[in-house]
Structures are given as structure tokens and as C-alpha cells.
Design an enzyme around this catalytic site. Structure first.
Site, PDB file in Angstrom:
ATOM      1  N   SER A  47      16.410 104.501 -52.575  1.00 18.79           N
ATOM      2  CA  SER A  47      16.767 105.918 -52.435  1.00 18.79           C
ATOM      3  C   SER A  47      18.086 106.160 -51.725  1.00 18.79           C
ATOM      4  O   SER A  47      18.575 107.290 -51.703  1.00 18.79           O
ATOM      5  CB  SER A  47      15.651 106.662 -51.693  1.00 18.79           C
ATOM      6  OG  SER A  47      14.508 106.783 -52.510  1.00 18.79           O
TER       7      SER A  47
ATOM      8  N   LYS B 273      20.680 107.953 -53.635  1.00 21.16           N
ATOM      9  CA  LYS B 273      20.619 109.406 -53.814  1.00 21.16           C
ATOM     10  C   LYS B 273      21.796 110.104 -53.130  1.00 21.16           C
ATOM     11  O   LYS B 273      22.088 111.262 -53.427  1.00 21.16           O
ATOM     12  CB  LYS B 273      19.293 109.953 -53.274  1.00 21.16           C
ATOM     13  CG  LYS B 273      18.113 109.578 -54.156  1.00 21.16           C
ATOM     14  CD  LYS B 273      16.771 109.954 -53.538  1.00 21.16           C
ATOM     15  CE  LYS B 273      15.640 109.530 -54.482  1.00 21.16           C
ATOM     16  NZ  LYS B 273      14.317 109.617 -53.846  1.00 21.16           N
TER      17      LYS B 273
ATOM     18  N   SER C 142      13.657 113.317 -50.014  1.00 25.37           N
ATOM     19  CA  SER C 142      13.911 112.211 -50.933  1.00 25.37           C
ATOM     20  C   SER C 142      13.210 112.420 -52.262  1.00 25.37           C
ATOM     21  O   SER C 142      12.735 111.471 -52.895  1.00 25.37           O
ATOM     22  CB  SER C 142      13.473 110.868 -50.320  1.00 25.37           C
ATOM     23  OG  SER C 142      14.101 109.788 -50.975  1.00 25.37           O
TER      24      SER C 142
ATOM     25  N   LYS D 171      20.452 108.502 -44.893  1.00 26.85           N
ATOM     26  CA  LYS D 171      19.415 108.319 -45.913  1.00 26.85           C
ATOM     27  C   LYS D 171      18.712 106.979 -45.772  1.00 26.85           C
ATOM     28  O   LYS D 171      19.339 105.949 -45.549  1.00 26.85           O
ATOM     29  CB  LYS D 171      20.057 108.394 -47.301  1.00 26.85           C
ATOM     30  CG  LYS D 171      19.064 108.525 -48.441  1.00 26.85           C
ATOM     31  CD  LYS D 171      18.460 109.917 -48.488  1.00 26.85           C
ATOM     32  CE  LYS D 171      17.311 110.008 -49.492  1.00 26.85           C
ATOM     33  NZ  LYS D 171      16.100 109.283 -49.050  1.00 26.85           N
TER      34      LYS D 171
END
Length: 381
Positions: free
Chosen positions: A56, A59, A121, A223
């Protein structure tokens, strides 16, 4: 003949460090980078330029593409985007993955979708944005890769908007750090979202997974990521006393290990590493290059760019700078010709080379002068 001049810099009295003291960071992460935000200098790297499954953490690129669409005017924070069955099935509650809990066939504001990606997320939020910007997630992934190339991210290739495992979805830790740098530097009006601790959508409250928030003073992004292939990873940033650092690591074996490593690495990034200015653009170095068959016997050497290096503070006292060139350099020489290399070395740091150029013209000698120089050269061997 190879000419070299070694210059010890910063020769200041420093107490000797214990023999066991480390001049670099040690980590169990499979991939890791510490970067200075302002200069983009990589202070520490462990397999930092090696492509890896980013989970993730990729992202961040989806968010960057969305912010650029907003700033170009092709998208607005108040636009309401449709939630397709594809987005719901592969990223919503039905998917069993990280989700914003968007309802199928509903509509969601871009501003909410951004928070759904950053804080929750949400895979569904990523796919909704990808479909709106690219027409399909596959087309959007191609756009992500193309934009990465434009930004100089040579080890980034995206197969989707979410970070879902795919053999073609790979990004290096250094590229993730540079994406973080761009988000912080170029999109300050939106950066505060990364530090928000929770977001409620569709009546469901979810919390930011970043283990640094509220624990490490000055931390404000960015993140986390986790899949079976990638392990547990983090892109983090924090600022203290006017210095900001970005850390990236991946491959930890548990959520608890990620949290511990995040705090330990960020502390080292801000405490143990520094960026040191060596030369400003236009400076000449102390050493001059010897010239053969020129109207002058030497030529001054100049740097045409600011030169700064980042390294462990304990390694600073052992840093050396050397000037290297194949010489003597044959005339004629034009100002700006690259004729030497400045090499910076220190424990725990790969040697770094910078070009040195001639600071002035050196014309070739006339015929009689060349004959005389040749005779001297022959006599001296």
C-alpha cells in the site's frame, strides 16, 4: 600519469569514538532508505535502489496523480465520483482487504476519497479515483508508470492503483522516498491529511495505521504497507529543529516490528545523520591541474554545482576529498571543459564523484614553445 590530491576536510578536534561505534545504520529490514527532505540526499541505503513489492505504500503515487489532476483542473475536491461494481468487488467490503466501505453504485466526493486512501488505505477509494482519471484501473496504472518516468523514478513500475500483489508492480525504496518528497514539497495544502489520526465514512470510523503519529514528536506522515510478499513496511516523515527526514523500509515480519523500527530509524535519521555543504557552484578547489603544451603550466579547477554530502555524523571526521585526473592535461583547454573528478569518501558511504571543470582557457603554445616543451619532456623522460 594519474594525479591525485587528498584533502582532509573538517579537521577539528573530536574525541575518539569507541572501536565498536558504528558509522552507519543497521536494520533487519530487507530494503531501507533515509533521505534528507530539503536536498534529496540519500543518507543511508540498504538495497535502496532495488525494486521491491511496495504494497500500500504505492498508494502515495495514486494520491500524487489525484492531486495533480486537481491542480490541473480536470478534477475537483467537490466532484462526486461513481463507485463501480468493480471498485466495490475488488476493493470494498466484499473484498476483505483494506477498504473505505464505499457502497456499490453510490457516489463519493473526491475530498472524501483522498482521506479514504490516505487514512484508511481504502482499495475501493483507489480504484474509484483510478477509473475517474484513467478510464480504467489498468490505464491509470500505465499513467502512473509514465509519470514516474517523467519524475526520474527509474525503478518504479505500477500494475494497479492499490499495491495489490502483482509481479509487475515494483517500486524501490528510494523511489518511494522521492514520491514522498514531492508530496510534501509540491502539495503542502494537502500534506496535513497524512497526519490526521482517524476518518469516519459511511458511519464507520477507521484509524491511521502510521505507528509514528502521536508517538514520535514531529512525525506527520506518510503511509504503511503490508502484504505476504512484501512484509510490513513504512514511508515516514518527521521534522525537528528545522530539519526534515524521510524514511522508507520494508520487509519487517510483524506489525510490532514495524512500529519499533519506525521509531528507531526516524530517531537515527534526525540524530545520527547530517548533510554537509562542501562547495558552492563556482568555487575553485585548492588543487590545480598540470597542463602540457599550454601557455600556462597549470589550470584552476572549478565546481559548477553545489556539492553537499550526507553521512553519519561520526564518519564526518574521517571524510576525505580527492581531486583526480589523467595528467598533465594537453592544451588547448577551454573554460568549462570537464578535466577532473572530485571524489568524496567516508566510512559507511559509497564514494561520490563530482565533475571538475577548467576555470579558465589555456591556449596551446606556439610552434617554438611546443618544440622547447617537447625537448624538456624528452630530457626529463
Amino acid at each position: 600519469m594519474r594525479s591525485l590530491l587528498a584533502i582532509l576536510l573538517f579537521a577539528i578536534p573530536v574525541a575518539a569514538a569507541p572501536a565498536a561505534a558504528q558509522n552507519t545504520y543497521e536494520t533487519d529490514a530487507s530494503h531501507a532508505v533515509i533521505m534528507d527532505f530539503e536536498t534529496g540526499t540519500v543518507l543511508f541505503s540498504k538495497n535502496g535502489d532495488e525494486p521491491m513489492p511496495p504494497a500500500s505504500m504505492s498508494k502515495m503515487m495514486t494520491v500524487l496523480m489525484t492531486l495533480e489532476a486537481i491542480e490541473s483542473g480536470s478534477l475537483s475536491l467537490d466532484d462526486e465520483l461513481p463507485v463501480s461494481e468493480e471498485a466495490w468487488r475488488r476493493g470494498g467490503a466484499a473484498s476483505g482487504s483494506s477498504t473505505m466501505f464505499l457502497d456499490v453504485n453510490s457516489r463519493a466526493r473526491v475530498e472524501d476519497l483522498l482521506r479514504g486512501v490516505i487514512i484508511q488505505s481504502g482499495n475501493d477509494a483507489c480504484i474509484v479515483l483510478a477509473e475517474a482519471i484513467g478510464g480504467s484501473e489498468a490505464a491509470f496504472a500505465d499513467m502512473m508508470t509514465q509519470r514516474a518516468r517523467e519524475l526520474g523514478l527509474e525503478n518504479a513500475h505500477f500494475a494497479n492503483s492499490t499495491g495489490w500483489p502483482d509481479p509487475d508492480h515494483m517500486v524501490s525504496a528510494e523511489d518511494l522516498a522521492r514520491i514522498a518528497q514531492i508530496l510534501i514539497r509540491d502539495h503542502p495544502d494537502f500534506y496535513g491529511i497524512w497526519a490526521e489520526r482517524e476518518f469516519t465514512y459511511n458511519g464507520i470510523r477507521q484509524y491511521n495505521r502510521n505507528p509514528l503519529l502521536g508517538v514520535f514528536s514531529g512525525a506527520d506522515g506518510l503511509k504503511t504497507g503490508h502484504t505476504e510478499d512484501s512484509g510490513y513496511g513504512l514511508v515516514g516523515s518527521a521534522e525537528r529543529d528545522g530539519e526534515r527526514r524521510i524514511i522508507v523500509f520494508n520487509g519487517m515480519d510483524s506489525n510490532a516490528a514495524r512500529a519499533a523500527e519506525a521509531e528507531r530509524m526516524m530517531r537515527a535519521a534526525l540524530t545520527d545523520y547530517g548533510v554537509y555543504d562542501l562547495f558552492a557552484a563556482g568555487d575553485t578547489v585548492e588543487h590545480e591541474a598540470e597542463v602540457f603544451m599550454g601557455t600556462a603550466s597549470t589550470v584552476a579547477l572549478r565546481v559548477d554545482e553545489d556539492i553537499a554530502v550526507g553521512l553519519h555524523r561520526r564518519a564526518r571526521r574521517d571524510m576525505t576529498v580527492s581531486v583526480n585526473y589523467d595528467g598533465p592535461v594537453s592544451a588547448p583547454i577551454a573554460e568549462g571543459d570537464v578535466i577532473a573528478t572530485l571524489t568524496v569518501e567516508a566510512p559507511g558511504m559509497e564514494p561520490q564523484d563530482f565533475p571538475l571543470v577548467a576555470a579558465n582557457d589555456v591556449p596551446r603554445k606556439g610552434l617554438m614553445g611546443r618544440i622547447g616543451a617537447a625537448l624538456v619532456h624528452m630530457i626529463r623522460g
